[in-house]
Design an enzyme around this catalytic site. Structure first.
Site, mmCIF file in Angstrom:
data_model
loop_
_atom_site.group_PDB
_atom_site.id
_atom_site.type_symbol
_atom_site.label_atom_id
_atom_site.label_comp_id
_atom_site.label_asym_id
_atom_site.label_seq_id
_atom_site.Cartn_x
_atom_site.Cartn_y
_atom_site.Cartn_z
ATOM 1 C CD GLU A 38 -1.595 -2.611 1.691
ATOM 2 O OE1 GLU A 38 -0.536 -2.460 1.782
ATOM 3 O OE2 GLU A 38 -3.378 -3.349 1.133
ATOM 4 C CG HIS A 64 -11.728 -7.396 6.275
ATOM 5 N ND1 HIS A 64 -11.156 -8.343 7.288
ATOM 6 C CD2 HIS A 64 -11.353 -7.759 4.855
ATOM 7 C CE1 HIS A 64 -10.527 -8.777 6.465
ATOM 8 N NE2 HIS A 64 -10.018 -8.551 5.259
#
Ligand SMILES: Cc1ncc(C[n+]2csc(CCOP(=O)(O)OP(=O)(O)O)c2C)c(N)n1
Length: 672
Positions: A412, A479
């Site tokens: 990322e 999540h």
């Protein structure tokens, strides 16, 4: 003998033994002038420091051969990304000294309008992208510039510097890995000076040499005697040419030593005397000067006249910088430089209308943007063949090709840095976070690099980060998070959070038109559960304009994202007259819409899925109190989710979510 001394003793002879090979006298003399200049500037700066005229200095004395040799090995229009000890890069690129000194003094004619210090600036004119304080962040940006060059079919090298200490950061690993996988023409130069601040290499890494790392990434490496300017220049010149012809990353370790403290105040007490003496005898400037003298290429008079000329230049330019008036603080000017100007030009929807799911509207918006902007690059994990975990980019690889639709390694930070580099190279990009939660891995790049770059030195980050967010799908603490408030707090970012498919498409299109970094939140529980009318074709929606979902007179509900749907559901049930405002964008925030409504209804409930404490609801509530106090008939209330991580089990998640208490809170407020 300590490990550090043993290690530093190995490259020995090459540091001092010059072999001029086929270099012309002209080149040898240019190398000499270029290496002398940063040394003499530093000596001057040290005297300025002692007189209290400058605040801090990070010395590169002893390491100049790397900056100068590298910069001379590159073409002037090839980008180089220096660190804090690379004055020689700036001087060799002929950055005017007056501007450089003005930069150090925080003056207007520097590079950052007094907004950032020392070498923390970039100059596209000089093809230099300076560092932010966070050491590893440069590396991903270099990947992006190198990618931009590769996509533009330019045969160019991008060079990035890191220290041996900075190379311990995850950014180093991610960026080298990405450069390797994408075969990017990037020269990664590690200045191995044996210490990171006071920490010796033996406490920084276990391997013997950075050259051992290349194999792990599947790339070539090279080790150079970093105090030998002829070796650095000749080898890097040849390497640069080879990378131009055959684009690939190469890791270059330059062995050197920092002869002064990390910064002047910190001293060098922790360095063994022997080691200091050893490297002192290998001084890159003195040895090279002696060599030229011994070879008969430089006379005593020429040494004097060269030094004299440089000294005059330094004194003259420094005087000019001091003569410049101190910068004046101007509120408006500061605020107006946080974002790149963007004049929105509305394109209203005119196409046929069809019912689309939320996820399809986003895909539609992406497609429109890809057609509109040929320089738009999509990046993300599994977004190519696989179409992304939520299938938003399904079919795009086939449509736009592998250069524009790029699967990324699981990196990322490096990819967000790459996005900034692409922007510097003239491209737009999208980075898809696989889940909004994973943005924490790239947080630094977003909040410190992308967000601040325009304010600091006028470079924009033309990047959209797509953030599949939110709970309600029993996916647990990692999540399901709502993390928009992490970003609304950072000046320089725009934050978009649509609730309806039509808005999702139009706002995404605007996000790609806008040259600033945009955090675009899309609620994944809406992806396939919500369908409504969407216009076909290209249209955009301005940022900072809320949507009035329902008109009402009893109470205003200010909300966004999933909260809008909760409020609408409640509105169906209640007899009360609710005015529901969907903010659509959090930064910029449509304050007028909020204030006008609250002034009319006299009551305000701010609703969000994010946890309560520190959520944007607090900010909106404060704004209402400050601006609508006299029209309020009740305290402003905030309805947010519980201040716990997002739980997994359905019953716990239901209890957690703000929706579970909304009805009661609204009734309480109505009855106040
Ligand atoms: C992420 C981060 N952590 C810590 C620091 C503080 N810091 C600044 S320079 C430095 C040492 C860097 O060592 P190295 O990369 O070897 O470069 P050198 O200073 O030796 O040239 C440290 C710890 C920082 N700037 N950034």
């Amino acid at each position: 003998m300590s490990k550090i001394i043993e290690m530093e003793l190995t490259p020995d002879a090459r540091q001092k033994t010059f072999d001029k090979k086929d270099l012309s006298v002209e080149t040898l003399m240019e190398l000499y002038k270029n290496i002398l200049k940063p040394r003499m500037i530093e000596e001057k700066m040290l005297s300025q420091l002692r007189q209290g005229k400058i605040s801090k200095w990070f010395s590169g004395i002893g390491q100049e051969a790397i900056s100068v040799g590298l910069t001379m090995a590159l073409k002037d229009d090839e980008y180089v990304l220096p660190m804090h000890r690379n004055l020689g890069i700036f001087t060799t690129r002929n950055v005017p000294l007056k501007r450089l000194f003005a930069q150090f003094q925080g003056k207007e004619s520097g590079f950052t309008n007094g907004r950032d210090r020392s070498f923390h600036f970039g100059s596209n004119e000089h093809h230099i992208v300076g560092m932010i304080s966070h050491l590893g962040s440069q590396m991903g940006v270099a990947d992006g510039i190198a990618l931009a060059k590769k996509l533009s079919k330019e045969k160019a090298v991008t060079a990035v510097i890191t220290g041996d200490g900075g190379a311990s950061q995850g950014d180093f690993h991610e960026s080298v890995n990405t450069a390797a996988v994408w075969n990017l023409p990037v020269m990664i130069v590690v200045e191995n000076n044996g210490y990171g601040l006071s920490t010796p290499s033996s406490q920084q890494f276990k391997f013997e040499s950075f050259t051992q790392k290349g194999a792990g990434y599947g790339i070539e490496t090279l080790q150079l005697a970093g105090n030998n300017i002829i070796e650095v220049y000749s080898e890097l010149r040849a390497l640069a040419q080879s990378i131009r012809e055959n684009p690939r990353p190469v890791l270059v370790e330059c062995l050197t030593f920092r002869m002064r403290g990390h910064e002047e105040a910190s001293g060098t007490k922790y360095v063994p005397k022997d080691l200091m003496n050893y490297w002192g005898r290998r001084d890159p400037v003195d040895n090279y000067e002696n060599y030229l003298f011994d070879e008969g290429l430089l006379s005593t008079e020429e040494i004097h006249s060269t030094r004299e000329a440089i000294r005059d230049e330094i004194n003259r330019e420094l005087k000019e910088a001091y003569a410049e008036a101190p910068i004046e603080a101007n509120h408006e000017k500061e605020l107006s430089n946080v974002y790149r100007n963007f004049s929105f030009s509305e394109e209203k929807p005119t196409g046929a209308i069809s019912q689309l799911r939320f996820v399809d509207a986003i895909a539609d918006g992406l497609n429109e943007a890809m057609k509109k902007h040929e320089n738009l690059i999509l990046m993300g994990q599994d977004i190519a063949e696989y179409g992304g975990v939520f299938k938003v980019t399904e079919g795009m690889l086939e449509k736009y090709g592998e250069e524009r639709v790029r699967n990324t390694p699981l990196c990322e930070a490096a990819i967000l840095g790459t996005a900034l580099g692409l922007s510097i190279g003239g491209f737009k990009s999208m980075v898809e976070m696989q889940f909004a939660d994973f943005v924490s891995e790239g947080f630094n790049q977003i909040v410190n690099n992308l967000a601040k770059v325009h304010y600091r030195w006028g470079q924009n980050a033309d990047v959209v980060v797509r953030m599949p967010t939110g709970a309600g799908v029993q996916a647990g603490p990692f999540h399901s998070q709502s993390n928009e408030a992490w970003f609304t707090h950072v000046p320089g970012l725009k934050v978009v959070y649509p609730a309806f498919p039509e808005d999702a498409k139009g706002l995404l299109i605007t996000a790609f038109e806008d040259p600033n970094p945009v955090m675009y939140f899309e609620h994944k529980a809406l992806y396939r559960s919500y369908k409504s009318d969407v216009h076909e074709g290209y249209y955009n929606i301005p940022f900072g304009q809320a949507r009035l979902c329902t008109e009402g007179s009893d109470l205003t509900v200010v909300t966004y994202g999933m909260g809008v749907h909760w409020a609408l559901e409640l509105n169906e049930k209640t007899d009360a007259s609710l005015e529901i405002i969907d903010l659509r964008t959090l930064v910029p925030l449509d304050r007028e819409a909020i204030f006008n409504s609250v002034k009319k209804t006299g009551k305000a409930m701010v609703l969000h899925e994010d946890t309560l404490f520190g959520g944007i609801g607090g900010e909106i509530s404060a704004l209402i109190n400050e601006n609508c106090f006299e029209q309020l008939d009740a305290p402003v209330r905030r309805c947010g989710s519980m201040d716990t991580p997002v739980p997994f089990a359905g019953v716990l998640e239901e209890q957690f979510l703000a929706k579970s208490k909304l009805e009661n809170m609204v009734n309480e407020l109505l009855n106040y």
